[in-house]
Design a protein around this motif. Structure first.
Motif, PDB file in Angstrom:
ATOM      1  N   ALA A 241       0.800  -1.194   0.088  1.00  0.00           N
ATOM      2  CA  ALA A 241      -0.128  -0.051   0.142  1.00  0.00           C
ATOM      3  C   ALA A 241       0.813   1.197  -0.037  1.00  0.00           C
ATOM      4  N   TYR A 245       1.192   4.235  -2.585  1.00  0.00           N
ATOM      5  CA  TYR A 245       0.963   5.881  -2.334  1.00  0.00           C
ATOM      6  C   TYR A 245       1.974   6.389  -2.777  1.00  0.00           C
ATOM      7  N   SER A 306      -9.204   7.752   0.561  1.00  0.00           N
ATOM      8  CA  SER A 306      -8.920   6.890  -0.762  1.00  0.00           C
ATOM      9  C   SER A 306      -9.963   7.049  -1.863  1.00  0.00           C
ATOM     10  N   MET A 338      -2.349   9.932   3.916  1.00  0.00           N
ATOM     11  CA  MET A 338      -2.101   8.253   3.540  1.00  0.00           C
ATOM     12  C   MET A 338      -0.697   7.815   4.083  1.00  0.00           C
ATOM     13  N   ILE A 342      -1.205   4.627   6.690  1.00  0.00           N
ATOM     14  CA  ILE A 342      -0.684   3.385   6.276  1.00  0.00           C
ATOM     15  C   ILE A 342       0.657   2.791   7.188  1.00  0.00           C
ATOM     16  N   ILE A 399      -4.933   0.949  -2.029  1.00  0.00           N
ATOM     17  CA  ILE A 399      -4.937   1.670  -0.874  1.00  0.00           C
ATOM     18  C   ILE A 399      -6.318   1.507  -0.103  1.00  0.00           C
TER      19      ILE A 399
END
Length: 414
Positions: A241, A245, A306, A338, A342, A399
């Protein structure tokens, strides 16, 4: 950790994030500059981002080993000195107008940044409660993006001033006359990078003398980890992810100058277009700091952003010209949450494996090398700077999957 030490540590790390941003977002200016100075295709020009970000993949695990031996402050000071060396490599690169040497300099800069970020990102994450890790990351992001805006503004003046007229002059002559003009353009980069190298050396000395306190990263180890001693699947999905990103974030900023130029904007606008995207990121960071975790969990924020990113991409792809550009810029706003979200979800409950997991996450920054390069290749293949933005859909869909389901795959009590 004592309150005074907490704020002192965050301040020092904030300065380092300022350095990260200043160096990193200069690629926005280097891509069009080197494309002209070294007479490159789109694919070749995006080797700027490739050389810079591939170093994170190559050097993240060695960086973790270096930090284990040198300690936090010495390791970061060494990273700053490596970055200074990368800046100095630009001098012979400009004098010879050799693109390969420029790429070597960018790789060396990225190597120093890999060492710094391998230390700084987990440090910020574990400095306080995991629930507010995204908030702290966004505070650091403010330093990062303010530096990027300042860097883009300064370098747009130093490198891209009157760029349309210079490019036209270069294209209107041939032979030795063209070589002279190209050499003069390349030499513009020397003084700024000498100044940057000197500044990095001074900051390295400051960090070395600051004596940052150690932070214990040995959080409580989950029962599953005690039994299997294996890294869980949700971490690996988090690495992927973060890969997508990073590719999306870099593509959303570093492709804006060529795209703006392709739709007919003048150099007085397109040379500074990256500043608007970084300003959108800043607004996103401020919103995140206010909302998380008091009003919104970092996971839910990741879901909402997202979805918002997917909406922006669809509008950008289905429109043209300035309208499309505006929604590409707005992507930076939805991108803001993000990285921190994450990162926090990926290292949650990893205990003694936190440091190694952090190195893996730093390796995911290679997305910033590969996805923009793929964009450049598609631009050459399709003769379009617009259609290749379809790559965003792949990035944000994964994501979104991670925020909805992937974050808990293989995690106990979820």
């Amino acid at each position: 950790m004592k309150k005074n030490n907490y704020f002192f540590s965050l301040t020092i790390i904030g300065i380092l994030y300022f350095v990260f941003g200043f160096i990193t977002w200069l690629n926005n200016q280097l891509i069009p500059f080197l494309k002209t100075a070294c007479q490159l295709s789109d694919t070749q020009a995006y080797l700027v981002t490739f050389a810079f970000y591939i170093s994170y993949f190559v050097m993240a695990l060695p960086s973790a080993g270096i930090l284990k031996k040198t300690g936090f402050a010495k390791g970061m000071s060494f990273g700053l000195l490596v970055m200074a060396l990368g800046c100095l490599i630009f001098i012979p690169a400009a004098l010879s107008r050799n693109y390969v040497v420029f790429l070597v300099g960018l790789f060396v800069q990225g190597t120093g940044l890999a060492l710094l970020q391998t230390a700084a990102n987990p440090y910020v994450t574990i400095l306080g409660p995991i629930e507010s890790a995204t908030q702290r990351m966004c505070i650091m992001g403010l330093f990062n993006k303010i530096a990027g805006i300042i860097g883009i503004y300064i370098f747009s003046k130093a490198l891209l001033s009157n760029f349309d007229a210079i490019s036209a002059n270069i294209n209107n002559v041939t032979g030795d006359n063209q070589v002279v003009l190209l050499n003069d353009l390349a030499h513009r980069i020397i003084l700024p990078y000498i100044i940057m190298a000197c500044g990095l050396v001074l900051i390295a000395l400051m960090v070395y003398l600051a004596k940052l306190p150690d932070v214990n990263s040995s959080n409580e180890v989950s029962k599953q980890e005690k039994q299997t001693n294996k890294l869980p699947l949700y971490l690996w999905l988090g690495v992927l992810a973060l890969f997508f990103y990073e590719g999306a974030e870099v593509m959303a900023i570093d492709t804006l100058v060529p795209y703006s130029k392709s739709i007919g904007l003048p150099d007085t606008i397109y040379t500074k277009i990256g500043m608007y995207a970084l300003a959108a990121l800043l607004l996103g960071y401020v919103s995140t700091i206010v909302l998380i975790p008091k009003y919104l969990s970092q996971r839910k924020a990741l879901i909402y952003c997202s979805v918002l990113s997917l909406i922006f991409v669809i509008i950008a792809l289905s429109s043209k010209g300035v309208t499309s550009l505006v929604f590409l810029i707005l992507l930076s706003f939805s991108n803001a949450v993000m990285w921190g979200a994450i990162w926090a979800l990926a290292i949650d409950k990893l205990g003694k494996n936190t440091s190694f997991a952090s190195a893996l996450l730093i390796m995911a920054i290679v997305g910033g090398a590969l996805i923009p390069l793929l964009y450049g290749g598609l631009s050459d293949l399709l003769h379009s700077t617009h259609i290749p933005y379809i790559l965003f859909l792949l990035c944000y869909l994964f994501i979104l999957y991670y925020a909805v389901k992937g974050y808990k795959v293989g995690k106990k009590n979820e």
